[in-house]
Design an enzyme around this catalytic site. Structure first.
Site, PDB file in Angstrom:
ATOM      1  N   SER A 142      35.103  16.456   7.181  1.00  0.00           N
ATOM      2  CA  SER A 142      33.783  16.386   7.787  1.00  0.00           C
ATOM      3  C   SER A 142      33.207  14.999   7.509  1.00  0.00           C
ATOM      4  O   SER A 142      33.894  13.997   7.611  1.00  0.00           O
ATOM      5  CB  SER A 142      32.896  17.495   7.223  1.00  0.00           C
ATOM      6  OG  SER A 142      31.601  17.452   7.761  1.00  0.00           O
ATOM      7  N   TYR A 156      27.340  13.311  16.954  1.00  0.00           N
ATOM      8  CA  TYR A 156      28.334  13.318  15.882  1.00  0.00           C
ATOM      9  C   TYR A 156      27.947  14.345  14.820  1.00  0.00           C
ATOM     10  O   TYR A 156      28.777  15.120  14.345  1.00  0.00           O
ATOM     11  CB  TYR A 156      28.428  11.913  15.281  1.00  0.00           C
ATOM     12  CG  TYR A 156      29.443  11.742  14.185  1.00  0.00           C
ATOM     13  CD1 TYR A 156      30.803  11.650  14.472  1.00  0.00           C
ATOM     14  CD2 TYR A 156      29.051  11.652  12.855  1.00  0.00           C
ATOM     15  CE1 TYR A 156      31.734  11.475  13.472  1.00  0.00           C
ATOM     16  CE2 TYR A 156      29.965  11.474  11.840  1.00  0.00           C
ATOM     17  CZ  TYR A 156      31.307  11.388  12.150  1.00  0.00           C
ATOM     18  OH  TYR A 156      32.234  11.213  11.154  1.00  0.00           O
ATOM     19  N   LYS A 160      29.839  17.787  13.308  1.00  0.00           N
ATOM     20  CA  LYS A 160      30.122  17.942  11.887  1.00  0.00           C
ATOM     21  C   LYS A 160      29.374  19.121  11.276  1.00  0.00           C
ATOM     22  O   LYS A 160      29.896  19.806  10.395  1.00  0.00           O
ATOM     23  CB  LYS A 160      29.785  16.649  11.142  1.00  0.00           C
ATOM     24  CG  LYS A 160      30.727  15.501  11.484  1.00  0.00           C
ATOM     25  CD  LYS A 160      32.165  15.926  11.310  1.00  0.00           C
ATOM     26  CE  LYS A 160      33.129  14.801  11.641  1.00  0.00           C
ATOM     27  NZ  LYS A 160      34.543  15.248  11.542  1.00  0.00           N
TER      28      LYS A 160
END
Length: 419
Positions: A142, A156, A160
């Site tokens: 991650s 993004y 994650k």
């Protein structure tokens, strides 16, 4: 999982042509382990490894992680070539910098196809193998933006955050099968993640987010000066798997730890501020019950505990060995008596105390929600603004960015390997 000591271990690693993934493959081969390395370009992977690495135990495969059949075939080739599978590392991914308003639907789908669907495809193919042998380790790479949201990194972060939730649930689901799960959360690594070949930018931008344009420019200038060493990062990941010791989350880098700590403090401040008002929405019968209404269901039972696991806990310059018992929700080796036991916490030898496992166990007693890919870990200083808005502490030395409009865009590398 008990890491094999009588034979070379077999690893399945995605996103391997550069960055952390490449260093993982190189170090694993140097150890004598067997490695299936998936990438969008096996030629680039082999060129990066060079002639100094023995590749006789390497199976390089070109795989589109979004294609479930390709992923299943890659796992099948791994077991056929090496006779089994021990460790899965989901490391493929890429970065994307833009304001939410500038992020199009195709950008969203492309990101989540790699960061989430790709991981899911790998897990679908690998879990039956690991479950059948009742042993294995899954490492999901991650990033600190998987714990704390960062302006400009919204897409993004979305990928994650999803990976973090998936991994937490997965860890509890597969624990009874002897399968470990680790979430790796790197900070800024000196790889090529911030180069124009790896970092995606929007095709069009607006003049309404000058701070994000300045932040993008500074990130491109930061390339080559990041704090983290991917070689050390790869070694730390390998050590975590080989020793089998450590918590669910493995933070890599002092910057990663600082940002995560600031987020925890901000979240605690938030929780404290709503402690008095949160119970206002409870049914009267549940008022004053600290467990919450979900835990009042008489038919709900605690999941069985995982086998005992030893973990070394550091405290300043000293360390102590503690015994951990975490909570799983798989159905293997469970008896009715075990199911009726209260969820265990974390206990030190010679003492007792409650830990995350007890909290997780309590959550798992109620009705379970339905649980529907990544070499990452890169932040930017404008994150400070978000922390301040949350009322949290700011990591020392960080400052919010500001500046005038600046247009920066280039073609997006679709599904690029993570650095």
């Amino acid at each position: 999982m008990a890491y094999p000591t009588d034979r070379p271990a077999t690893w399945f690693v995605t996103g391997t042509s550069r960055g952390l993934g490449l260093d993982l493959v190189r170090q694993l081969l140097e150890r004598g382990d067997a490695v299936t390395a998936t990438t969008r370009s096996t030629e680039r992977l082999l060129a990066a490894l060079g002639d100094g690495v023995d590749t006789s135990r390497l199976l390089p495969l070109t795989v589109d992680l979004r294609d479930e059949e390709q992923v299943a075939a890659a796992v099948r080739k791994t077991t056929e070539r090496f006779g089994g599978l021990d460790v899965v590392v989901n490391n493929a991914g890429y970065g994307y910098l833009a304001a939410v308003e500038e992020t199009g639907g195709r950008d969203v789908r492309d990101m989540l196809d790699v960061q989430v669907v790709g991981v899911w495809n790998v897990l679908h193919a690998a879990l039956p193998v690991l479950r059948a042998q009742r042993s294995g380790h899954i490492v999901n790479v991650s990033s600190v933006p998987g714990l704390t949201a960062v302006p400009g990194w919204a897409l993004y972060c979305a990928g994650k955050f999803a990976l973090e939730g998936l991994s937490e649930a997965l860890a509890a689901e597969v624990a009874d099968f002897g399968i470990d799960v680790t979430i790796v959360e790197p900070g800024y690594f000196r790889a090529d993640f911030l180069t124009r070949d790896s970092l995606s930018l929007p095709e069009t931008t607006t003049g309404h987010y000058p701070a994000i344009r300045e932040m993008v420019a500074r990130h491109l200038e930061l390339q080559g000066n990041q704090l983290g060493d991917p070689v050390k990062g790869a070694a730390a990941v390998i050590d975590r798997v080989v020793t089998g010791e450590g918590p669910l989350r493995q933070l890599l880098g002092s910057d990663s730890h600082a940002y995560a700590t600031a987020k925890v403090r901000a979240l605690q401040d938030n929780l404290d501020s709503v402690a008095a008002t949160a119970p206002a929405t409870d049914h009267p019968a549940a008022a004053g019950d600290e467990r919450g209404p979900v835990l009042e269901q008489s038919h709900a039972k605690a999941p069985s505990p995982l086998p005992h696991r030893s973990m070394r806990k550091s405290n300043g310059n000293t360390s102590e060995v503690i015994d951990t018992k975490e909570v799983g929700c798989g159905g293997a080796n469970r008896t009715e008596q075990e199911s009726d036991r209260p969820a265990p916490g974390i206990r030190r030898r010679g003492g007792a105390g409650e830990g995350h496992a007890r909290l997780l166990g309590a959550r798992l007693r109620g009705r379970q929600p339905r649980h529907p890919d990544a070499d990452d870990g890169h932040l930017h200083h404008q994150h400070v603004r978000g922390l301040r808005q949350q009322g949290g502490a700011v990591p020392q030395g960080a400052g919010a960015l500001h500046g005038g409009p600046r247009r920066l865009s280039h073609p997006r590398p679709r599904g690029a390997d993570r650095p």
